[in-house]
Enzyme design. Structure first.
Site, mmCIF file in Angstrom:
data_model
loop_
_atom_site.group_PDB
_atom_site.id
_atom_site.type_symbol
_atom_site.label_atom_id
_atom_site.label_comp_id
_atom_site.label_asym_id
_atom_site.label_seq_id
_atom_site.Cartn_x
_atom_site.Cartn_y
_atom_site.Cartn_z
ATOM 1 N N ARG A 237 -0.988 -0.397 -11.480
ATOM 2 C CA ARG A 237 -0.877 -1.784 -10.870
ATOM 3 C C ARG A 237 -0.623 -2.521 -12.050
ATOM 4 O O ARG A 237 -1.317 -2.465 -13.071
ATOM 5 C CB ARG A 237 -1.895 -2.270 -9.901
ATOM 6 C CG ARG A 237 -1.857 -3.590 -9.491
ATOM 7 C CD ARG A 237 -2.993 -3.694 -8.454
ATOM 8 N NE ARG A 237 -2.762 -3.533 -7.295
ATOM 9 C CZ ARG A 237 -3.362 -3.605 -6.177
ATOM 10 N NH1 ARG A 237 -4.361 -4.355 -6.223
ATOM 11 N NH2 ARG A 237 -2.835 -3.021 -4.824
ATOM 12 N N ARG B 130 -9.217 -1.622 -2.434
ATOM 13 C CA ARG B 130 -8.815 -0.488 -1.573
ATOM 14 C C ARG B 130 -8.141 0.337 -2.229
ATOM 15 O O ARG B 130 -8.052 1.678 -2.178
ATOM 16 C CB ARG B 130 -7.959 -1.048 -0.526
ATOM 17 C CG ARG B 130 -8.665 -1.645 0.558
ATOM 18 C CD ARG B 130 -8.066 -2.896 1.417
ATOM 19 N NE ARG B 130 -8.261 -3.935 0.204
ATOM 20 C CZ ARG B 130 -9.176 -4.787 0.351
ATOM 21 N NH1 ARG B 130 -10.006 -4.844 1.441
ATOM 22 N NH2 ARG B 130 -9.527 -5.779 -0.576
ATOM 23 N N THR B 131 -6.822 -0.012 -2.983
ATOM 24 C CA THR B 131 -5.880 0.640 -3.631
ATOM 25 C C THR B 131 -6.642 1.772 -4.854
ATOM 26 O O THR B 131 -6.228 2.819 -4.720
ATOM 27 C CB THR B 131 -4.763 -0.030 -4.148
ATOM 28 O OG1 THR B 131 -4.367 -1.206 -3.267
ATOM 29 C CG2 THR B 131 -3.403 0.877 -4.484
ATOM 30 N N HIS C 218 4.997 -2.617 -3.051
ATOM 31 C CA HIS C 218 3.455 -2.091 -2.757
ATOM 32 C C HIS C 218 3.786 -0.775 -2.064
ATOM 33 O O HIS C 218 3.326 -0.768 -0.823
ATOM 34 C CB HIS C 218 2.506 -2.800 -2.518
ATOM 35 C CG HIS C 218 1.082 -2.590 -2.421
ATOM 36 N ND1 HIS C 218 0.916 -1.030 -2.897
ATOM 37 C CD2 HIS C 218 -0.086 -3.258 -2.177
ATOM 38 C CE1 HIS C 218 -0.567 -1.104 -2.808
ATOM 39 N NE2 HIS C 218 -1.045 -2.249 -2.405
ATOM 40 N N LYS D 267 -6.631 -6.229 -27.488
ATOM 41 C CA LYS D 267 -6.102 -6.394 -29.231
ATOM 42 C C LYS D 267 -4.590 -6.424 -29.292
ATOM 43 O O LYS D 267 -4.379 -6.526 -30.363
ATOM 44 C CB LYS D 267 -6.476 -5.047 -29.449
ATOM 45 C CG LYS D 267 -8.185 -4.850 -29.632
ATOM 46 C CD LYS D 267 -8.332 -3.409 -30.405
ATOM 47 C CE LYS D 267 -9.770 -2.895 -30.235
ATOM 48 N NZ LYS D 267 -10.025 -1.430 -30.508
HETATM 49 N N1 CP Z 1 -4.261 -4.146 0.031
HETATM 50 C C1 CP Z 1 -4.489 -3.883 -1.293
HETATM 51 O O1 CP Z 1 -3.614 -3.722 -1.907
HETATM 52 O O2 CP Z 1 -5.802 -4.146 -1.630
HETATM 53 P P1 CP Z 1 -6.616 -4.282 -2.867
HETATM 54 O O3 CP Z 1 -5.813 -5.294 -3.874
HETATM 55 O O4 CP Z 1 -7.957 -4.304 -2.754
HETATM 56 O O5 CP Z 1 -6.168 -3.016 -3.557
#
Ligand code: CP
Length: 315
Positions: free
Chosen positions: A104, A54-55, A132, A82
């Site tokens: 992320r 999603r993100t 998040h 590496k």
């Molecule tokens: N909700 C969320 O962060 O989903 P993903 O891990 O698929 O990005």
């Protein structure tokens, strides 16, 4: 602000400004209105050191809808393999003059650290158990659109609170907007001291869900349990999985949310997740694109203002 690293330092008025803009983008997305001028000429790099559907997809779509040149770093194929460090990787990309860096990372605080080393705007797409922020913002927009307001609601956050950055960011955001937050989890998955954050804490689902407006389920995050106690999925679903019987304790018009990815039959019954009269899970995904468009739009405005030459310097 220069970056979007977390909800912690956002003021309620900043949250409302972002949600108002995201609300407009959400309507325009539904009508197919293009906004390719907003990030035209800007470069967005997405660096995902952890899996995402999603993100990652919504940041990419958001950037493209706003006209940015979007590059997805394949971290599995990068020189991190590496032995290059996160910071050296960030400095290397920074030397290519990106405007927006979406990151992320599995370690809490890694995105904040990286933001201190680069010249561009950094957006936290999830760091360890820490924050998040865009997830909490898209959840807030989904709630506001479904309930018509984002204050004085009773909101239950249920499940693996201990390992959840989604819960942490949501507790901060929903608390700042003056909602009543109930946390429901087994003692092994409830961090200590949550009452000090103004949350009510429950061990029993039926008690915790009583008369709430919003039921937010969380995924059981086995990957963050570090060899600690992992509950049996069957037992967990029996006590904490959202099914029709447990949901009957919430208000009749309560909405059901889940950030995804969902484990059907573990934290939520598939029929509840698919019930379009109760579940807003697909709306959450939809709002994800709009919120990320709004966040990048506002950061790009700040970048342009910061880069603008003082008046008269070219004269
Ligand atoms: N909700 C969320 O962060 O989903 P993903 O891990 O698929 O990005």
């Amino acid at each position: 602000a220069k970056h979007l690293l977390g909800i912690e330092h956002l003021h309620p008025t900043e949250i409302t400004t972002l949600l108002d803009l995201a609300d407009r983008y959400a309507d325009h997305n539904r009508r197919g209105v293009a906004h390719r001028d907003v990030l035209a000429g800007m470069t967005q790099i997405n660096m995902f050191f952890e899996n995402s559907t999603r993100t990652q997809a919504s940041f990419e779509i958001a950037g493209k809808r706003l006209g940015a040149d979007v590059m997805n770093m394949g971290m599995q194929a990068s020189s991190i393999k590496k032995g290059e460090t996160l910071i050296d990787t960030a400095l290397t990309l920074n030397a290519m003059h990106p405007d927006l860096l979406v990151v992320r990372h599995p370690h809490s605080g890694a995105v904040d650290l990286l933001a201190q080393k680069v010249n561009c705007a950094v957006l936290n797409a999830g760091d360890g158990k820490h924050e998040h922020p865009t997830q909490a913002l898209l959840d807030a927009l989904t709630i506001r659109r479904a309930k018509g307001r984002l204050h004085r609601l009773s909101i239950a956050i249920c499940g693996d609170v201990a390992h959840s950055r989604v819960a942490r960011s949501n507790i901060m955001l929903l608390g700042k907007m003056e909602n009543r937050i109930r946390l429901i989890a087994p003692p092994t998955l409830m961090p200590s001291g949550m009452n000090e954050f103004g949350c009510e804490v429950f061990e029993d689902m039926e008690e915790g869900l009583k008369d709430v407006d919003v039921v937010m389920m969380l995924r059981l995050q086995k990957e963050r349990m570090d060899g600690g106690f992992i509950p049996s999925e069957r037992e967990y679903f029996h006590r904490y999985g959202l099914d029709a019987a447990k949901l009957a304790h919430a208000k009749p018009d309560a909405i059901v949310m889940h950030p995804g990815p969902m484990n059907r039959g573990v934290e939520i019954d598939g029929t509840i997740a698919d019930d379009i009269n109760r579940s807003v899970i697909q709306e959450q995904v939809e709002m994800g694109v709009a919120v990320r468009m709004a966040a990048m739009d506002l950061l790009a405005q700040n970048l342009r203002a910061a880069r603008a030459l003082p008046q008269g310097i070219m004269a």
